[in-house]
Structure formats: structure tokens, C-alpha cells
Design an enzyme around this catalytic site. Structure first.
Site, PDB file in Angstrom:
ATOM      1  N   CYS A  11       0.864  -1.200   0.000  1.00 64.70           N
ATOM      2  CA  CYS A  11       0.000   0.000   0.000  1.00 64.70           C
ATOM      3  C   CYS A  11       0.890   1.236   0.000  1.00 64.70           C
ATOM      4  O   CYS A  11       1.757   1.377   0.864  1.00 64.70           O
ATOM      5  CB  CYS A  11      -0.913   0.017   1.228  1.00 64.70           C
ATOM      6  SG  CYS A  11      -1.915   1.526   1.336  1.00 64.70           S
ATOM      7  N   CYS A 334      -8.424  22.806   1.144  1.00 60.76           N
ATOM      8  CA  CYS A 334      -7.646  21.562   1.216  1.00 60.76           C
ATOM      9  C   CYS A 334      -6.610  21.527   0.099  1.00 60.76           C
ATOM     10  O   CYS A 334      -6.036  20.472  -0.190  1.00 60.76           O
ATOM     11  CB  CYS A 334      -8.560  20.339   1.179  1.00 60.76           C
ATOM     12  SG  CYS A 334      -9.611  20.303  -0.267  1.00 60.76           S
TER      13      CYS A 334
END
Ligand SMILES: C[S@@+](CC[C@H](N)C(=O)[O-])C[C@H]1O[C@@H](n2cnc3c(N)ncnc32)[C@H](O)[C@@H]1O
Length: 375
Positions: A11, A334
């Protein structure tokens, strides 16, 4: 923080995994300050707001792979094989505890995982959100409604495995594309929202609405905005891209004018009705409506809050703000790059205060909030 999935190379979601947390925050702050340097000099920055470096995510988006007997819940690798990430260290404790039990119960339902290569099977994703009180919303993303009765019949099994399950829904995503969810959502439980209590405000989260990923840092973000609103004490506040109402309701609760007029604008109808219900619960006179904030012409208010998606607010809304001339703007972003672009389109405003909120530890994603005052 150490992660076996990262170490194994299975991952790669956490680009900063292994970097000491204090160093991550320091570098992130440097980077964001640098990107906003033309608008926000170093002296307007407060110390970054940080939560915990692990165990902070309130939401798990799990791609389902493997077989109906042995499903995997996590991500799909480059060859679309399932990689199990149920034990991801980023999940909040309530979510981390729930996932093994929940996925075991889901496996018993015998749903066939969607096979991307063969375009066969049904269950694409399991999306689980935990509230600060440890209650859960569980969403199944299916290719078609065919397996819906099986999930409906399995509701008791899910509740027996996890009494904290409040909302269960099915989302239908017939297409295979980057967008994870489809337009159709079928709620199977009586309750259709998860109560997300942050400090003294309980927000209502329905299945398809946005919620900040990190409840502890979200709470810090809203508190900061509330402090700024309280210090300015505006008679009217307009919250654009308001979602389920976090900024608007905090503005309504901030110190100062009892008669403050608060309005929120949001594109998603479910989020708007959640915000209305939360305002009614709180007994505050905040109003919410569905509209495209980017295309609004009238944005008159003493203070305007904007909290857009990553693309920012854009030139058209900047122009509307320049001409409506609110005394203050709070911009929570963001993506520093689009925030910087939008600040360049707001020349009548100067940055009074700024702060970084480390909403997404272990990654370079960030949340930065600035308080702008009219020159
Ligand atoms: C970053 S989220 C912020 C939500 C909210 N302020 C909060 O704190 O949870 C952005 C929100 O903008 C909404 N949105 C996206 N495009 C929009 C538009 N053109 N007009 C109004 N809302 C929009 C999304 O549905 C989402 O709820």
C-alpha cells in the site's frame, strides 16, 4: 508510525509513512507557508493544529476483492487483486475495532465481490464511517440492486455483530469508473443519519454527504473559525459550500450578536436537509439552501465563509466577493495551490491570520484556513 503494508510495498497511500511526525508537520507547514507567501507573511501564521498521527480517520473506504468465501477489504493492486487493509493503522479506534467483526458478518452474507477484470460479481466497496460516539454508518456499493434483498435480510446479523450500527445503506454504481459511488442510494435502516457530535454541536451525516475525515482536527478547525467569528461579531454570515453545516452552525453559536443572520449554501440536497435538522436541534436560526455557490451573484454578508472542494472557489465567485465587499472572509482550503490562485483574485483583501490543520497525517494533503479582512 510504522505500517507493515507500507513496508511490504503493498500500500502506497501514505507518502510520508516512516517520517517522524514532528518532521512531517514541520515540512508540511513550510510547504504551505511557501505556497501562500505572496499573500500571508510568516507573522500571520499560528502554530499548526495537530491531532494524533495514527488512529484518526473516521471513514474507511474499502474496495472488496477476493471471493465470496474469502473476500478482501482494502485496495486492489495493479492487477486488480484484492489487498486486505482492515488493520490499517489510520482508522479511529472504534472503526478499527468494528471492521473485523463487521467484515466477518458481511462475508456471511455471501455477496460476490466485483471482479474488475472479468466485469462480474456485485460488491464493489464497503464504506464505513464512525461517529465520535463510536456509532457506525455502513454503506455497500453494489453494481446492481440484485443483491439488495440479501443485505436487507442480513440486517439483523450485522446488528448482532455490531450493536453500534445505526445506518445501513446500499449505493448502486453500475458503471466502472473512478467515481466510487453512484447516484442511487437506498437506506435500509429506520435511521438515515449518523449523529456526529463535535464539541457542543451535533451534525447529522447522511450517506452521500461530505464530512471532514478527521473528527478531532475538524473540531479544531470549526473551533478556530468560531473564535474568529466571535471576535469579529458580524451581524450576518454566509457559509458557502456548507456541507452538513459545520461552519454555519459554529458561526451561529459564536460569541456576540444574538440576532446574527446565518445562511448556508450547498449543492447536495441531503447535506442541506441535514444542516436544517441540526440547526433545529440546536434551536439556532440558521438557514440553508441548495444552490451552486460558484455561480452566486449575490454574496452580501458581513462575513463569508468558503470551504470549497480542491478546485477552489474560482474567478467568478472571487469577483462576486470583490463586489459584494464583505468585511471579512474565512477561507478553509484543502489545496494551498488553488487557495493561492483565488487569493490573487481577491486583491481587496489581506490575510489577517492563517493556520495549518493537519487533517491527513502521513500524507502531503493538508487543510489551511485563512482569515481575510477587507483592506
Ligand atoms: C470540502 S467540502 C466542505 C463541507 C463543509 N464546509 C464541511 O465543513 O463539512 C465541500 C462541499 O462543497 C459542496 N460543493 C461542491 N461544489 C459545490 C458548488 N458548486 N456549490 C455548492 N456546494 C458545492 C460539496 O458537496 C461539499 O459538501
Amino acid at each position: 508510525m510504522q505500517c507493515p503494508h507500507f513496508d511490504r510495498g503493498s500500500c502506497g497511500s501514505c507518502a510520508l509513512m516512516g517520517v517522524p511526525y514532528a518532521e512531517q508537520v514541520h515540512d508540511l507547514a513550510d510547504d504551505v507557508v511557501m505556497q501562500l507567501r505572496p499573500f500571508a507573511p510568516p507573522e500571520v501564521w499560528d502554530a499548526p493544529f495537530v491531532g494524533t498521527e495514527s488512529g484518526f480517520r473516521n471513514k474507511a473506504k474499502l474496495a472488496v476483492g477476493g471471493s465470496s468465501r474469502e473476500p478482501t477489504f482494502g485496495i486492489l493492486d495493479a492487477r486488480f487483486r484484492g489487498v486486505d487493509l482492515r488493520d490499517c493503522g489510520l482508522y479511529e479506534p472504534a472503526l478499527a475495532e468494528a471492521l473485523p467483526l463487521l467484515t466477518e458478518a458481511v462475508a456471511q452474507l455471501g455477496l460476490v465481490p466485483f471482479d474488475v477484470s472479468a466485469r462480474s460479481g456485485e460488491l464493489k466497496y464497503l464504506i464505513v464511517t464512525a461517529s465520535p460516539a463510536g456509532e457506525l454508518m455502513v454503506r455497500f456499493v453494489l453494481r446492481s440492486p440484485g443483491q439488495l434483498p440479501r443485505i436487507r435480510e442480513g440486517l439483523d446479523l450485522l446488528r448482532a455483530a455490531l450493536p453500534g450500527v445505526r445506518v445501513v445503506s446500499v449505493n448502486i454504481q453500475p458503471e466502472h469508473k473512478a467515481v466510487l459511488e453512484g447516484e442511487e442510494e437506498i437506506v435500509l435502516t429506520e435511521e438515515d443519519f449518523l449523529a456526529m457530535r463535535l464539541d457542543d454541536i451535533t451534525l447529522r451525516l447522511r450517506p452521500r454527504s461530505f464530512f471532514q475525515t478527521n473528527s478531532v482536527v475538524a473540531s479544531g478547525l470549526y473551533r478556530q473559525a468560531r473564535d474568529w467569528v466571535g471576535a469579529i461579531d458580524p451581524a450576518s454570515v454566509l457559509d458557502l459550500y456548507c456541507g452538513v453545516g459545520g461552519f454555519a452552525l459554529n458561526a451561529a453559536m459564536a460569541k456576540g450578536a444574538h440576532q446574527r443572520r446565518v445562511e448556508g449554501v450547498e449543492l447536495a440536497p441531503d447535506a442541506v436537509s441535514s444542516a436544517r435538522d441540526a440547526a433545529a436541534d440546536l434551536g439556532v436560526a440558521a438557514h440553508f439552501r441548495v444552490a451552486d455557490a460558484s455561480a452566486l451573484e449575490d454574496v452580501a454578508a458581513d462575513l463569508v465563509v468558503v470551504n470549497p472542494p480542491r478546485r477552489g472557489i474560482g474567478a467568478r465567485l472571487c469577483a462576486a466577493l470583490e463586489s459584494a465587499a464583505p468585511g471579512h472572509i474565512i477561507y478553509s482550503s484543502c489545496k494551498a495551490a488553488t487557495l493561492a490562485r483565488d487569493l490573487a483574485d481577491l486583491p481587496a483583501y489581506r490575510v489577517e491570520r492563517s493556520r495549518l490543520f493537519d487533517m491527513f497525517p502521513q500524507t502531503r494533503h493538508h487543510e489551511a484556513m485563512v482569515l481575510l479582512a477587507r483592506r
